[in-house]
Design an enzyme around this catalytic site. Structure first.
Site, mmCIF file in Angstrom:
data_model
loop_
_atom_site.group_PDB
_atom_site.id
_atom_site.type_symbol
_atom_site.label_atom_id
_atom_site.label_comp_id
_atom_site.label_asym_id
_atom_site.label_seq_id
_atom_site.Cartn_x
_atom_site.Cartn_y
_atom_site.Cartn_z
ATOM 1 N N GLU A 46 -44.984 -22.133 -52.094
ATOM 2 C CA GLU A 46 -45.017 -21.994 -53.557
ATOM 3 C C GLU A 46 -44.314 -20.727 -54.049
ATOM 4 O O GLU A 46 -43.923 -20.656 -55.205
ATOM 5 C CB GLU A 46 -46.460 -22.027 -54.067
ATOM 6 C CG GLU A 46 -47.068 -23.423 -54.086
ATOM 7 C CD GLU A 46 -46.347 -24.383 -55.046
ATOM 8 O OE1 GLU A 46 -46.025 -23.963 -56.167
ATOM 9 O OE2 GLU A 46 -46.106 -25.535 -54.659
ATOM 10 N N GLY A 47 -44.202 -19.717 -53.195
ATOM 11 C CA GLY A 47 -43.450 -18.513 -53.590
ATOM 12 C C GLY A 47 -41.986 -18.855 -53.800
ATOM 13 O O GLY A 47 -41.391 -18.524 -54.845
ATOM 14 N N HIS A 48 -41.406 -19.558 -52.830
ATOM 15 C CA HIS A 48 -40.014 -20.003 -52.985
ATOM 16 C C HIS A 48 -39.889 -20.933 -54.198
ATOM 17 O O HIS A 48 -38.936 -20.839 -54.978
ATOM 18 C CB HIS A 48 -39.561 -20.787 -51.745
ATOM 19 C CG HIS A 48 -39.594 -20.015 -50.461
ATOM 20 N ND1 HIS A 48 -40.490 -20.286 -49.459
ATOM 21 C CD2 HIS A 48 -38.821 -18.996 -50.007
ATOM 22 C CE1 HIS A 48 -40.270 -19.472 -48.438
ATOM 23 N NE2 HIS A 48 -39.261 -18.668 -48.745
ATOM 24 N N GLU A 159 -40.569 -10.467 -55.629
ATOM 25 C CA GLU A 159 -41.058 -9.091 -55.453
ATOM 26 C C GLU A 159 -41.844 -8.933 -54.154
ATOM 27 O O GLU A 159 -42.155 -7.815 -53.751
ATOM 28 C CB GLU A 159 -41.925 -8.694 -56.657
ATOM 29 C CG GLU A 159 -41.114 -8.573 -57.931
ATOM 30 C CD GLU A 159 -41.952 -8.164 -59.135
ATOM 31 O OE1 GLU A 159 -43.196 -8.172 -59.030
ATOM 32 O OE2 GLU A 159 -41.352 -7.859 -60.182
ATOM 33 N N VAL A 187 -46.349 -14.676 -55.391
ATOM 34 C CA VAL A 187 -47.301 -15.790 -55.464
ATOM 35 C C VAL A 187 -48.287 -15.629 -54.311
ATOM 36 O O VAL A 187 -47.885 -15.403 -53.166
ATOM 37 C CB VAL A 187 -46.572 -17.148 -55.377
ATOM 38 C CG1 VAL A 187 -47.573 -18.297 -55.388
ATOM 39 C CG2 VAL A 187 -45.573 -17.287 -56.515
HETATM 40 P P1 AMP Z 1 -37.611 -15.750 -47.344
HETATM 41 O O1 AMP Z 1 -37.443 -17.221 -47.122
HETATM 42 O O2 AMP Z 1 -38.887 -15.211 -46.778
HETATM 43 O O3 AMP Z 1 -36.384 -14.947 -46.965
HETATM 44 O O4 AMP Z 1 -37.781 -15.550 -48.906
HETATM 45 C C1 AMP Z 1 -36.823 -16.039 -49.812
HETATM 46 C C2 AMP Z 1 -37.134 -15.508 -51.177
HETATM 47 O O5 AMP Z 1 -38.441 -15.920 -51.570
HETATM 48 C C3 AMP Z 1 -37.125 -13.975 -51.228
HETATM 49 O O6 AMP Z 1 -36.529 -13.567 -52.447
HETATM 50 C C4 AMP Z 1 -38.595 -13.645 -51.187
HETATM 51 O O7 AMP Z 1 -38.909 -12.410 -51.785
HETATM 52 C C5 AMP Z 1 -39.191 -14.794 -51.964
HETATM 53 N N1 AMP Z 1 -40.604 -14.950 -51.622
HETATM 54 C C6 AMP Z 1 -41.130 -15.069 -50.379
HETATM 55 N N2 AMP Z 1 -42.480 -15.123 -50.451
HETATM 56 C C7 AMP Z 1 -42.793 -15.018 -51.768
HETATM 57 C C8 AMP Z 1 -44.030 -14.995 -52.506
HETATM 58 N N3 AMP Z 1 -45.209 -15.093 -51.915
HETATM 59 N N4 AMP Z 1 -43.958 -14.876 -53.844
HETATM 60 C C9 AMP Z 1 -42.766 -14.769 -54.481
HETATM 61 N N5 AMP Z 1 -41.571 -14.788 -53.848
HETATM 62 C C10 AMP Z 1 -41.590 -14.915 -52.514
#
Ligand code: AMP
Length: 292
Positions: A46-48, A159, A187
């Site tokens: 859900e963050g992505h 963030e 998130v």
């Molecule tokens: P990643 O796949 O971990 O490289 O993350 C890809 C993007 O998703 C990056 O900009 C992260 O900061 C963002 N992201 C990862 N986890 C979260 C989260 N829990 N809430 C918001 N954004 C996230």
């Protein structure tokens, strides 16, 4: 949703007659509206999805990249065991109305003889930079390549990776990259744990113990709300929470200036508390503003 594996296919798809812009799939695109990019390493949660939804609201064309970038992992880090499920990722992205997904094969994004890297400066040195040498060079290089490949008007970052967000902002500012960086809040699970692709790797009771990260941040925030302004004292508050938990190895628990990542003389509402720790062998990071 169109899926492409190479930059050549990506550029063809994004060309005026490539079908993606003019179709404006999932949006009201007339071919001239903004293009949004959401870079990810997949295993989406859900963050992505929050980044993708914001991009979908703001842009006519939404491009997502799914690529576990080898250059941002050091030797002995979890590149090989990083969770992957590309079929599930595609399903999620289709459901969110994404227009185009770039999913290069694991060795398929960098030219085989790539010999040029982007090295960020002081903002990349402490914290993650100190614990993961070369990490931000890998991040800055792949982000520059993605921005050059897609040429988006806006790129969306969470963030959750606070220092990464500052590194990317500096990169864009210092190298005059023509893109707006859009940050989005962390998130969390209902119990406070920040969503992370790595959470699935937390063994057994480590999931519950991982809550010491958000708890440490909350403890710093309430100490700040109670009038504490000493950086050292606030850092001690966080360390006490983390160290009370068994099988947690703390990399850092600090209060820093939000943009430079330098220690402030006195903490202020915008100071950022950042923590990194290994829980049950899985390295987790989290952060929060001290005030508001
Ligand atoms: P990643 O796949 O971990 O490289 O993350 C890809 C993007 O998703 C990056 O900009 C992260 O900061 C963002 N992201 C990862 N986890 C979260 C989260 N829990 N809430 C918001 N954004 C996230």
């Amino acid at each position: 949703m169109r899926v492409v594996e190479t930059v050549a296919e990506l550029r063809r798809a994004l060309a005026p007659d490539g079908g993606v812009r003019s179709a404006g799939v999932g949006g009201a695109g007339d071919g001239a509206g903004p293009v949004g990019l959401v870079p990810t390493m997949g295993y989406l949660h859900e963050g992505h999805v929050s980044l993708v939804r914001k991009a979908r609201q703001e842009c006519d064309v939404v491009v997502v990249s799914v690529f576990v970038n080898p250059t941002q992992f050091g030797p002995g880090e979890d590149f090989a065991s990083y969770p992957r499920d590309i079929a599930r990722d595609f399903e999620i992205l289709r459901g969110e109305g994404v227009d185009l997904t770039l999913a290069p094969p694991h060795d398929g994004f960098y030219p085989p003889d790539a010999d040029t890297f982007v090295t960020p400066g002081a903002v990349a040195e402490p914290l993650e930079g100190a614990h993961r040498p070369g990490h931000f060079r890998g991040v800055a290089t792949v982000v520059t390549m993605l921005l050059n490949a897609v040429r988006p008007d806006r790129a969306y970052f969470g963030e959750k990776d606070w220092q990464q967000l500052q590194v990317v902002r500096r990169l864009v500012r210092d190298l005059l990259l023509p893109v707006e960086i859009v940050p989005l809040p962390i998130v969390r699970e209902p119990d406070g744990l920040a969503l992370s692709s790595r959470n699935v790797r937390l063994p057994g009771d480590a999931r519950a113990r991982a809550l010491c990260l958000p708890r440490a941040l909350e403890a710093a925030r309430s100490a700040y709300a109670g009038g504490e302004r000493s950086r050292k004292a606030l850092e001690r508050v966080m360390a006490d929470v983390l160290e009370a938990e068994p099988d947690v190895r703390v990399d850092y628990a600090v209060v820093v200036e939000p943009e430079t990542l330098r220690p402030p003389r006195r903490a202020s509402a915008s100071s950022r508390a950042l923590v990194a720790a290994r829980v049950g062998g899985v390295r987790l990071i989290d952060n929060a503003a001290l005030g508001s």
